[in-house]
Design a protein around this motif. Structure first.
Motif, PDB file in Angstrom:
ATOM      1  N   LEU A 168       0.839  -1.201   0.000  1.00 20.68           N
ATOM      2  CA  LEU A 168       0.000   0.000   0.000  1.00 20.68           C
ATOM      3  C   LEU A 168       0.875   1.253   0.000  1.00 20.68           C
ATOM      4  N   PHE A 169       1.944   1.227   0.777  1.00 12.90           N
ATOM      5  CA  PHE A 169       2.874   2.359   0.849  1.00 12.90           C
ATOM      6  C   PHE A 169       3.483   2.631  -0.523  1.00 12.90           C
ATOM      7  N   ILE A 170       3.978   1.588  -1.171  1.00  6.33           N
ATOM      8  CA  ILE A 170       4.654   1.750  -2.463  1.00  6.33           C
ATOM      9  C   ILE A 170       3.674   2.244  -3.520  1.00  6.33           C
ATOM     10  N   LEU A 171       2.458   1.679  -3.539  1.00  6.42           N
ATOM     11  CA  LEU A 171       1.457   2.092  -4.518  1.00  6.42           C
ATOM     12  C   LEU A 171       1.097   3.566  -4.340  1.00  6.42           C
ATOM     13  N   SER A 172       0.867   3.982  -3.096  1.00 11.90           N
ATOM     14  CA  SER A 172       0.509   5.375  -2.825  1.00 11.90           C
ATOM     15  C   SER A 172       1.670   6.313  -3.135  1.00 11.90           C
ATOM     16  N   MET A 173       2.894   5.884  -2.818  1.00 13.85           N
ATOM     17  CA  MET A 173       4.070   6.715  -3.077  1.00 13.85           C
ATOM     18  C   MET A 173       4.280   6.908  -4.579  1.00 13.85           C
ATOM     19  N   LEU A 174       4.153   5.838  -5.350  1.00 19.29           N
ATOM     20  CA  LEU A 174       4.308   5.956  -6.802  1.00 19.29           C
ATOM     21  C   LEU A 174       3.245   6.866  -7.398  1.00 19.29           C
ATOM     22  N   LEU A 175       2.017   6.745  -6.888  1.00 10.07           N
ATOM     23  CA  LEU A 175       0.934   7.596  -7.380  1.00 10.07           C
ATOM     24  C   LEU A 175       1.213   9.065  -7.085  1.00 10.07           C
ATOM     25  N   SER A 176       1.763   9.350  -5.898  1.00 14.51           N
ATOM     26  CA  SER A 176       2.013  10.744  -5.523  1.00 14.51           C
ATOM     27  C   SER A 176       3.122  11.369  -6.353  1.00 14.51           C
ATOM     28  N   ASN A 177       3.948  10.559  -7.012  1.00 13.38           N
ATOM     29  CA  ASN A 177       5.027  11.099  -7.835  1.00 13.38           C
ATOM     30  C   ASN A 177       4.582  11.473  -9.242  1.00 13.38           C
ATOM     31  N   VAL A 178       3.372  11.070  -9.615  1.00 11.58           N
ATOM     32  CA  VAL A 178       2.883  11.427 -10.952  1.00 11.58           C
ATOM     33  C   VAL A 178       1.641  12.296 -10.903  1.00 11.58           C
TER      34      VAL A 178
END
Length: 620
Positions: free
Chosen positions: A522-532
């Motif tokens: 969940l952390f990785i998915l949310s972090m990747l989303l916040s970068n785009v």
């Protein structure tokens, strides 16, 4: 068109809308607030969002809190805090590690009590001055400074919009929102570890750009400043400066007019030109040729040189070769006293994608554009042809009394001034007192966050800490529209069952693994989303997914929401994930691919530290 007729379930339609929305965010052709508003209206037309609640987001507590915090942050900016910080930070000396520790540590602390972009805006000019005074590449300071502002936002409720959004979402689900310092135990530890990593290791991963953005070498103004004389037969004789610009059909900035040894700034010269006047202006070879051909201005000849000066003359610009003129090259002129300032274009600036003429920069704002730098180098094209981009560094001339207000209206952040001091009213104690009372009201549950912050913002305006007009300017319209529009869309993701579908997929993936693995996913998915996409949009979309995932595991909601809050603010991989990253892109001379070199290791450090801390403070 009924959804049943086209065979699409509400959840499928939500996924289509969100997919198109995310694609538009990543494409970047249209501003994110327009994309979010399109997504909202499309959801209403598809029946995913009830029409009567389409615009309820504009009154949502999270949106009101963000707007109030922006106003309070601007009050801090005007209260003289930057002068106090600058005076202390500039005493750290020439040791780079100490400079990084003080700069990044200060921005971490400030970002916890004010908007993190505002905190960065306060310290960016200080970092630029440090780089200049100690001959340090600004690229070694600015990326760590930007990332520090993101880390500091993790520490309190008002530090960053994702925290406010997650708190409001928890309130809507459980009836009780997170408090002002609920984020602090995890956020402070993560921020401190991130600070240590950046100061000891991370800065070594940033590129050292020599002679880059906002150094004197970027613009090298004196080498481009020339003196042109008005001959008797010149067409310029008898024209005002505005008439001269109209004749040239160019926006060549005339910095000063010299008449009888009396120099007057170009923006303040309203007489007609006379024979013998000297125009001091910034021009390249093409502009010099244009001035000579169209209006008959001639380059001022240099006096004869002594033999000792011949070597110096050999190094001057070959203007006679580049312009096709046989006249002697113009000498560099004294720039002392010119009201010049450097500023960076913010992502919310009205200048983005517009030209000098469209902005009416001189007539409406009293500013002359002298030069533009992008990606660490000066743009060579004609000024009238430049369409400004986020992160562009501008060299501007204007009236000392008006330039601060003009930059604020345009959405530009002053980097470092040349012979210019931007005076601000010193009302720091009053600002801090008002803010402290608001915090106390929140801590003792006397007032909700939205009401407490709005009251503090109102009092700041009423007692003159911040002028009313600047208070309205402080409210970042695109961010407010983004939040207000995406809130109903995020709710549609939940009510349509879309969040449950995504959570179900994550549950199937993680059923044979410990829950901590799902939290990491969940952390990785949310972090990747916040970068785009904008970090606020990432939090809005991931919150209902986190809630469904917690429900599926039949565990506490809080650790899942905390994971989203932390990860949505960790946009360290790209310059577009957060405004702080974008702001340092031009001044630092960075390229798109520079960010992940420091951002990826820092993201891994945050992941490794945050999840155990979250599970310790907010057990399952």
């Amino acid at each position: 068109m009924a959804m049943e007729n086209i065979g699409l379930t509400p959840s499928t339609l939500v996924f289509i809308v969100l997919g198109l929305t995310l694609a538009a965010f990543m494409w970047g052709r249209f501003r994110y607030d327009l994309v979010a508003l399109t997504a909202l209206l499309g959801s209403v037309m598809l029946g995913l969002v009830p029409s009567e609640s389409a615009f309820m987001g504009f009154g949502h507590p999270a949106v009101i809190t963000v707007a109030a915090v922006l106003v309070i942050s601007r009050g801090f900016e005007r209260s003289g805090v930057v002068d106090i910080i600058a005076n202390q930070v500039l005493k750290v000396g020439e040791r780079l590690l100490l400079q990084l520790l003080v700069l990044v540590g200060t921005v971490v602390v400030l970002s916890g009590v004010m908007n993190n972009v505002g905190a960065l805006a306060l310290l960016l000019p200080v970092a630029m001055r440090l780089a200049r005074e100690h001959n340090t590449s600004p690229s070694l300071l600015l990326m760590p400074l930007a990332f520090g502002s993101l880390l500091g936002g993790l520490t309190t409720l008002i530090g960053t919009p994702p925290n406010i959004i997650i708190s409001a979402y928890r309130g809507s689900v459980t009836g009780e929102s997170f408090g002002m310092f609920s984020f602090s135990p995890v956020g402070i530890v993560v921020a401190l570890v991130g600070l240590v990593f950046i100061v000891l290791v991370g800065w070594r991963l940033t590129p050292a750009r020599s002679g880059q953005a906002s150094t004197d070498e970027m613009f090298d103004t004196a080498n481009y400043l020339v003196e042109l004389k008005v001959p008797e037969a010149s067409k310029a004789n008898g024209l005002t400066l505005q008439q001269l610009r109209d004749e040239l059909e160019e926006t060549i900035p005339i910095l000063a007019v010299v008449r009888d040894d009396d120099r007057r700034a170009g923006y303040n010269f309203h007489s007609v030109l006379q024979e013998g006047d000297i125009l001091l202006l910034e021009a390249g070879p093409d502009e010099l040729k244009l001035l000579e051909d169209k209006v008959g201005l001639s380059v001022v000849a240099e006096p004869e040189e002594d033999p000792e000066e011949e070597n110096e003359a050999a190094n001057r610009d070959q203007l006679n070769e580049q312009s096709g003129s046989d006249k002697k090259a113009a000498k560099p002129v004294d720039t002392e006293g010119l009201q010049l300032i450097e500023a960076v274009v913010r992502s919310d600036s009205r200048m983005v994608n517009r030209s000098v003429r469209q902005l009416r920069l001189h007539h409406q704002f009293g500013l002359h554009l002298v030069a533009v730098a992008r990606d660490g180098g000066r743009l060579k094209q004609r000024l009238k042809d430049i369409r400004f981009q986020t992160g562009d560094v501008l060299l501007l001339q204007g009236s000392e009394n008006e330039i601060s207000e003009s930059l604020s209206s345009l959405g530009c952040l002053p980097l470092a001034n040349r012979e210019l001091h931007l005076g601000q009213p010193r009302k720091l104690a009053m600002s801090i007192g008002i803010f402290a009372l608001a915090i106390v009201a929140m801590l003792f549950d006397l007032l909700p966050a939205a009401v407490a912050m709005s009251t503090a913002a109102l009092i700041s305006l009423l007692i003159g800490v911040l002028p009313l007009r600047e208070g309205y300017q402080a409210i970042d319209g695109p961010v407010i529209v983004l939040l207000a529009a995406m809130l109903p869309v995020g709710e549609a993701l939940e009510t349509s069952g879309g969040a449950a579908i995504i959570a179900s997929g994550l549950l199937k993936f993680g059923v044979e693994w410990p829950i901590i693995v799902s939290l990491a996913g969940l952390f990785i998915l949310s972090m990747l989303l916040s970068n785009v996409v904008n970090n606020a949009a990432a939090a809005l979309l991931m919150a209902p997914i986190a809630a469904s995932l917690a429900s599926g595991f039949e565990v506490s909601l809080d650790p899942f929401l905390m994971v989203v809050a932390v990860s949505a603010s960790c946009a360290f991989l790209t310059p577009i994930g957060h405004q702080s990253n974008t702001l340092v892109l031009g001044p630092g001379g960075y390229r798109f691919g520079d960010y992940w070199k420091l951002g990826l290791p820092l993201s891994l450090v945050v992941l490794v530290v945050a999840i155990p801390m979250i599970l310790f403070i907010w057990p399952l």
